[in-house]
Write an enzyme that holds these catalytic residues in place. Structure first.
Site, PDB file in Angstrom:
ATOM      1  N   ASP A 228       0.861  -1.185   0.000  1.00 45.12           N
ATOM      2  CA  ASP A 228       0.000   0.000   0.000  1.00 45.12           C
ATOM      3  C   ASP A 228       0.898   1.237   0.000  1.00 45.12           C
ATOM      4  OD1 ASP A 228      -2.000   1.815   0.175  1.00 45.12           O
ATOM      5  OD2 ASP A 228      -2.802   1.116   2.088  1.00 45.12           O
ATOM      6  N   LEU A 229       1.066   1.787  -1.180  1.00 48.20           N
ATOM      7  CA  LEU A 229       2.036   2.872  -1.423  1.00 48.20           C
ATOM      8  C   LEU A 229       1.983   3.992  -0.375  1.00 48.20           C
ATOM      9  CD1 LEU A 229       4.069   4.160  -3.427  1.00 48.20           C
ATOM     10  CD2 LEU A 229       2.105   5.221  -4.537  1.00 48.20           C
ATOM     11  N   ASP A 230       3.125   4.256   0.236  1.00 46.27           N
ATOM     12  CA  ASP A 230       3.261   5.356   1.205  1.00 46.27           C
ATOM     13  C   ASP A 230       2.344   5.207   2.411  1.00 46.27           C
ATOM     14  OD1 ASP A 230       5.121   6.454  -0.437  1.00 46.27           O
ATOM     15  OD2 ASP A 230       3.811   7.969  -1.282  1.00 46.27           O
ATOM     16  N   GLU A 231       1.889   3.991   2.668  1.00 49.07           N
ATOM     17  CA  GLU A 231       0.929   3.834   3.760  1.00 49.07           C
ATOM     18  C   GLU A 231       1.358   2.767   4.756  1.00 49.07           C
ATOM     19  OE1 GLU A 231      -1.927   5.451   4.465  1.00 49.07           O
ATOM     20  OE2 GLU A 231      -1.795   6.824   2.781  1.00 49.07           O
TER      21      GLU A 231
END
EC number: 3.5.1.10
Lengths: 287, 287, 287, 287
Positions: A228-231
């Site tokens: 989950d990109l950048d999360e």
């Protein structure tokens, strides 16, 4: 003697008797607690602990200690690790054009501030981009990436992780999005740094967006990489105050300072075994 | 049930077995550790611990627990206390003309943020100075002070501490210097707030001095009162950024904000049993 | 076109008509104000101004502009300078054993963040101490110093300042006390960085003293050098929060981060003509 | 004499001659500039200025000054205001259950820190909710709101604004969403405070969401109300560091401190004519 200290890091379901069991184990193994921190999450009912201990009477044999601890760990269903304090972790760094975080990490490693051995630097840009950095013998790998070559490039990254025995991969302003496969392959051992704002922004040129929105603070977040990109789970964050005087270029400049210190702190916490995962959050025992 | 949780706070010379002894004691007393923090000072060879625990099976009887803990405490030469979590501490507040800290503490007590019962407010100024504060029944004592009456005034303060059973005395911008006798009589249970700068200044009108010196940060320090004026063990500090635009009056205004939040934090740490003395320093276990 | 912008910096006794005179001068010289900041000190009755302006119709001839401004400056008894925006200042760096500030300044210069040309690096330690720094052609001067050789060493430093045409000397953790003569010779063009605490400490091993005192914040101050050791006009300060967990070594480590960012900001403010002296204080116009 | 100082605040398209025109106007009107700040937005090509000035020879007649300034303003298409420095602004406060911002604003007004006269307090909760606040004669209006009564309730709010001549409406933790009509009716004169996180969260129980996400910083934002919920021009922001130890309740508590100081600063900036709108951003001239 500092080299004979060890770090026991553990997480398990919370129930009575954990501290008693761990402390008795150490006492009977002839070890003294030098430093200990623990956290009981009342929501998740999980227990987290980091203990630094030393052999009271002399040198400790880690293999024997690990074997002896196995039954205790099994009894409480612990996820755990036992490492030698001060032992250098092996770190692979991925970087793109902007090298402020890379230069900073190399410097901190060199003066002994960060207990890491950088095993290799990987970039999607060529070595000529970094000609002012004294790599001092660090292997540099230019792995350019296009849509077509991305799977092969990512396989090569994973190979390098294995070949160099890297404990940790640091995305030091690496501007390529990792595939879900690579993210999964590096789960719990890959740290990324990115800008953060209140409110947050998605998409390209975030500092320009922040300027456009007129925020009064800018910041950066270091987190574990997930698909989950950048999360992923947040390890560390910091901010600085800005004003209407700040052009987008100024924000980029101030952002560099925040990024490098937030990333360096996160790497430090990780390699000194201070970070424990708690679902998609972290427990970070400060130093 | 929140009311059945207890806080064990202890300090003793550091040696092997303390954690094992404490955790076994609690386990065998049928108690579960809810939260625990400890610190081993490598320089002073002292050990500090704060444990929050609850009865696993039901209500705990504190008197019986205290008696049972006595031998453990004696074995390790502990200084210790056992209090009920959430139990309100009794606080006497001393104040002079400026009432921002007083108003702030009353508000935090009223909304239940600070677990304190304010037993009385003492001022060297008259009640008319505070006519906009809804004391809501708090006893107010006007104890004016002159060179001649100071010994008598201070005796009256000590009497009030005893009469009201105050656990803590807070100097909420009380502008009288305590005598060595009163400082000693209130040792370890009296917190003061004062401005702090880099570098520091002595003497009157400190914010004006700071302005004169051109500092870029101003701050405040909350500390235990000792007979060494403004030099007791530090509990909490904070700062704010200023600039050449700030007049001395501005510094006083900004200082008010820092003072009240630093004092409120220090009081909170004290009354939730988070502060342990370590010589002339403190160990503060964060929340 | 960025190269055609100029910075007019001025200070003078405050009286009516200054802004009107300056703005009319620029208007009639065919120049547009791009950015302007001013400050009227009500205590000292002094006026400070920084104006960035550009030729509305084309290239500006600075020599002619300076000549034309002379009568305006004389009328108001101004101290003033007119420099080309973005023009690199020449900087000489003095350093001792610890090189974190030196490395940081070189990096910021290299990527174009700081508009400076480092003309030389001077150390009282040998070049072998810095063998991992890519000086990239920067002249390095080893000027060891003993009690006997100090006057000669300082004369050599002044010569280097003159030979290299340095506009600014930066003491980047230079651990030698400058003589009153050298301080005077470098007045208003020499910036030092040192640690700062609340309260302050004098003497050796300040971080150890801070640890001993139990402070909760540590900081750093960048200031102009005067013959009053560590007491010159303050340009910039910053702090970080610490706790009882922090050993003296940790404080030194955290101090490095504060020192390098405070020094870099102060150098930036100076070389972009944002700092004006106001007695023993500074006016710093932010960016 | 402080009461004879005035604040001229203006914004207009940026072009040569503005400063010259304004400063000449003031000079010829017999006024001295006491303080001035300006900002040229290079992206929007707009010019912003705040000038504090006083009559050099005596009392200034504001009506005459306004009339005289009209042609200058017209020439440059200025949006402008001219107010007497120190003159109290009339403020209407809207509040819901949580009163920490309300109590704080009342206190700051009472001690003269904020130059405001609170004309009325409006709540959707009854007066009994605030019985410990000494309103000291402030009119309190209980305006409960349901889906059906909302239009009528909002009309009543607007009436109160008009009846009391309020210059500013402060949503001091007012938990009702304003309709687009009310937002429009209060455009540029209504300030809201809300929590802010990195990353941001939408929806209910934001502090619980922040805890769930594991952020390491929490903050608050004060902004002008527009019909885009929580997205109006930002006036002020601040943050505090948190850790895994912080329960959601702790975050709410720490949030209160941030909210009240951020809101107080924003109100101060507004009522001292320090905020200028720049599209959906603000220019805030610091004090």
């Amino acid at each position: 003697m500092e080299t004979s200290a060890f770090i026991l890091k553990l997480a398990c379901p919370d129930r009575p008797g954990i501290v008693a069991a761990v402390s008795h184990f150490l006492l009977h193994a002839g070890c003294t607690i030098v430093e200990a921190q623990q956290f009981e999450d009342p929501t998740e009912k999980r227990f987290f602990m980091r203990v630094v201990f030393a052999g009271a009477g002399g040198e400790v044999e880690p293999a024997r200690l690990r074997a002896a601890f196995e039954p205790v760990a099994a009894q409480f269903a612990m996820q755990w690790s036992l490492t030698r304090q001060g032992e250098h972790k092996k770190v692979l760094i991925l970087v793109s054009k902007f090298d402020h975080c890379l230069v900073d990490l190399i410097y901190r490693a060199r003066i002994g501030e960060l207990p890491i051995d950088i095993t290799a630097v990987v970039s999607n840009h060529g070595a000529e981009n970094y000609r002012h950095i004294d790599f001092g013998g660090l292997p540099f790998h230019h792995l350019p990436v296009t849509k077509e070559t991305k799977p092969a490039q990512e396989r090569r990254i994973l190979e390098l992780v294995e070949e160099t025995g890297a404990d940790l991969v640091v995305l030091a302003r690496y501007m390529q999005v990792l595939s879900a496969e690579l993210s999964a392959g590096l789960a719990r051992r890959c740290i990324n740094i990115h800008h953060s704002f209140l409110p947050g922004f998605k998409g390209a040129k975030p500092y320009h967006q922040a300027h456009e929105r007129g925020v009064k603070l800018i910041g950066a977040t270091a987190h574990y990489v997930t698909d989950d990109l950048d999360e992923g789970p947040i390890i560390e964050q910091d901010v600085e105050r800005i004003s209407h005087y700040d052009s987008p270029e100024n924000l980029v400049r101030k952002g560099r300072d925040i990024e490098r210190r937030v990333l360096a702190r996160a790497v430090r916490y990780h390699v000194t075994d201070r970070v424990l995962l708690n679902g998609h959050r972290t427990v970070v025992f400060p130093d």
